[in-house]
Design a protein around this motif. Sequence first.
Motif, mmCIF file in Angstrom:
data_model
loop_
_atom_site.group_PDB
_atom_site.id
_atom_site.type_symbol
_atom_site.label_atom_id
_atom_site.label_comp_id
_atom_site.label_asym_id
_atom_site.label_seq_id
_atom_site.Cartn_x
_atom_site.Cartn_y
_atom_site.Cartn_z
ATOM 1 N N GLN A 14 -12.023 32.677 36.132
ATOM 2 C CA GLN A 14 -13.393 32.401 35.727
ATOM 3 C C GLN A 14 -14.034 33.607 35.065
ATOM 4 O O GLN A 14 -14.775 33.486 34.070
ATOM 5 C CB GLN A 14 -14.212 31.955 36.949
ATOM 6 C CG GLN A 14 -13.761 30.619 37.532
ATOM 7 C CD GLN A 14 -14.496 30.277 38.804
ATOM 8 O OE1 GLN A 14 -15.215 31.100 39.351
ATOM 9 N NE2 GLN A 14 -14.293 29.037 39.276
ATOM 10 N N GLU A 15 -13.740 34.798 35.603
ATOM 11 C CA GLU A 15 -14.281 36.016 34.995
ATOM 12 C C GLU A 15 -13.710 36.225 33.597
ATOM 13 O O GLU A 15 -14.436 36.600 32.650
ATOM 14 C CB GLU A 15 -13.971 37.208 35.893
ATOM 15 C CG GLU A 15 -14.592 38.512 35.402
ATOM 16 C CD GLU A 15 -14.290 39.668 36.339
ATOM 17 O OE1 GLU A 15 -14.711 40.797 36.021
ATOM 18 O OE2 GLU A 15 -13.620 39.425 37.378
ATOM 19 N N ASN A 30 -10.677 22.807 38.211
ATOM 20 C CA ASN A 30 -9.700 23.358 39.147
ATOM 21 C C ASN A 30 -8.849 24.413 38.418
ATOM 22 O O ASN A 30 -9.005 24.651 37.212
ATOM 23 C CB ASN A 30 -8.828 22.256 39.743
ATOM 24 C CG ASN A 30 -8.160 21.417 38.663
ATOM 25 O OD1 ASN A 30 -7.990 21.866 37.532
ATOM 26 N ND2 ASN A 30 -7.808 20.181 38.998
ATOM 27 N N LYS A 31 -7.965 25.058 39.156
ATOM 28 C CA LYS A 31 -7.232 26.176 38.591
ATOM 29 C C LYS A 31 -6.317 25.747 37.447
ATOM 30 O O LYS A 31 -6.222 26.429 36.406
ATOM 31 C CB LYS A 31 -6.418 26.863 39.683
ATOM 32 C CG LYS A 31 -5.691 28.113 39.199
ATOM 33 C CD LYS A 31 -4.938 28.796 40.321
ATOM 34 C CE LYS A 31 -4.192 30.022 39.796
ATOM 35 N NZ LYS A 31 -3.446 30.717 40.875
ATOM 36 N N THR A 32 -5.647 24.593 37.597
ATOM 37 C CA THR A 32 -4.699 24.143 36.562
ATOM 38 C C THR A 32 -5.420 23.864 35.248
ATOM 39 O O THR A 32 -5.004 24.317 34.173
ATOM 40 C CB THR A 32 -3.973 22.883 37.041
ATOM 41 O OG1 THR A 32 -3.336 23.170 38.295
ATOM 42 C CG2 THR A 32 -2.930 22.441 36.038
ATOM 43 N N ASP A 33 -6.552 23.102 35.326
ATOM 44 C CA ASP A 33 -7.300 22.816 34.099
ATOM 45 C C ASP A 33 -7.884 24.090 33.506
ATOM 46 O O ASP A 33 -7.945 24.254 32.268
ATOM 47 C CB ASP A 33 -8.415 21.821 34.401
ATOM 48 C CG ASP A 33 -7.874 20.489 34.852
ATOM 49 O OD1 ASP A 33 -6.704 20.199 34.543
ATOM 50 O OD2 ASP A 33 -8.611 19.730 35.526
ATOM 51 N N THR A 37 -7.171 25.381 29.714
ATOM 52 C CA THR A 37 -8.292 25.566 28.793
ATOM 53 C C THR A 37 -8.388 26.999 28.319
ATOM 54 O O THR A 37 -8.601 27.294 27.121
ATOM 55 C CB THR A 37 -9.588 25.156 29.497
ATOM 56 O OG1 THR A 37 -9.463 23.815 29.983
ATOM 57 C CG2 THR A 37 -10.773 25.236 28.546
ATOM 58 N N LEU A 38 -8.222 27.943 29.242
ATOM 59 C CA LEU A 38 -8.314 29.356 28.880
ATOM 60 C C LEU A 38 -7.162 29.760 27.965
ATOM 61 O O LEU A 38 -7.339 30.570 27.031
ATOM 62 C CB LEU A 38 -8.325 30.212 30.152
ATOM 63 C CG LEU A 38 -8.518 31.718 29.967
ATOM 64 C CD1 LEU A 38 -9.821 32.007 29.237
ATOM 65 C CD2 LEU A 38 -8.484 32.433 31.323
ATOM 66 N N ASP A 39 -5.968 29.207 28.179
ATOM 67 C CA ASP A 39 -4.816 29.524 27.341
ATOM 68 C C ASP A 39 -5.056 29.055 25.902
ATOM 69 O O ASP A 39 -4.798 29.782 24.935
ATOM 70 C CB ASP A 39 -3.573 28.872 27.923
ATOM 71 C CG ASP A 39 -2.313 29.305 27.185
ATOM 72 O OD1 ASP A 39 -2.360 30.355 26.495
ATOM 73 O OD2 ASP A 39 -1.294 28.617 27.297
#
Length: 353
Positions: A14-15, A30-33, A37-39
């Motif tokens: 998140q940071e 959640n962590k997977t999404d 998304t970040l990738d």
Amino acid sequence: MAAWLKRQNKPELQELAEKAGMTGHIHNLNKTDLVETLDLHLSAAPASVRNDPAFSSYYESHHRASPATKREPNSSAPRATATPEPPATTTKRPAKRRQTTVGAAEESAEQAVVKAEGAAKKTVAKSKAKTEGVFAKTPDRIRDLAARVPLPSSPQAVTSLIERSSAAFNDRVTSLVERSGLPNATASTRAMLGGVQAITTLFALFEAGALNRALIPFRHAFFLPLPYFDSVSIKFPDLFVLLTSAFWAPVLLWSALALFIPTAAGYLFNISATQGRDRKYRYAVDPVVFNVAKAVGLWVFYVRGWEGRDELVDPRVSGTVDGGVVGGVPAMFVGALIGGGLGVWEGVVRGQR
């Protein structure tokens, strides 16, 4: 690329997303999404993000995993034999592919962010709708209840309400007591019992009741059965005793010593008369003389005695009177002294007024 992101914790992801400039409901993913998304976002990120030290590890793993970087050492080999045109074509095609790949990555990243934001908004909207549906009617019920119940507006209103209720209750009780006539009856009873005559009369009634209880026996009449208790024996006084001398002899002896002789002495020697030409008697029978005569008669008959007493009165009769009254003759003597002393005290108080 995504492998390095997967090794990070969710707060760290998140940071990183905030540093990369991602907006939206990243905290609802959640962590997977969030990793996906970040990738996608970092793949199409501008140079300012790529040069950020926080993403250096990500881009290093990205370059190590990219096949284009592995072919770069062999790209200089064909330059010696190629004509001038082929190098121009070979140098422009990778740029177009790279631009196409970057554009597609940016579009896919934006689409993923939009989808994630839409899913998060739908989830929040559903939960909010459920909550509003459950508690939608509760405020109306509370308002209806508050409207029906008159609640005070302040502590002072509560205090004044309590005072008014107490005053109303006291007024109602007072009116009920006044209607019943209890105050007048109490006042008349106090006036009647607040004198020497009343006290002397109470002593005489007590002695007479105790003597009659000793002279009139109670005979068993029948048993009264009671549920869950033993049967109770019902007794009635044997009034046939009134026809015998065993009852009248003790009664006449007590009446002579406690009533007849003291009454005659109090009537004849009445010291309650007022001074003056018109003498008025406060009492028809002077209570002080009455009690003094009673005490003297008891002392002469029972204590002092005289010759011929037993011939005049049967000793069994005098013994019945002594044993029938509670406390015997001493109790009768003490009662006479109390009545006489109260009579003297009343005369002293009346003289001071």
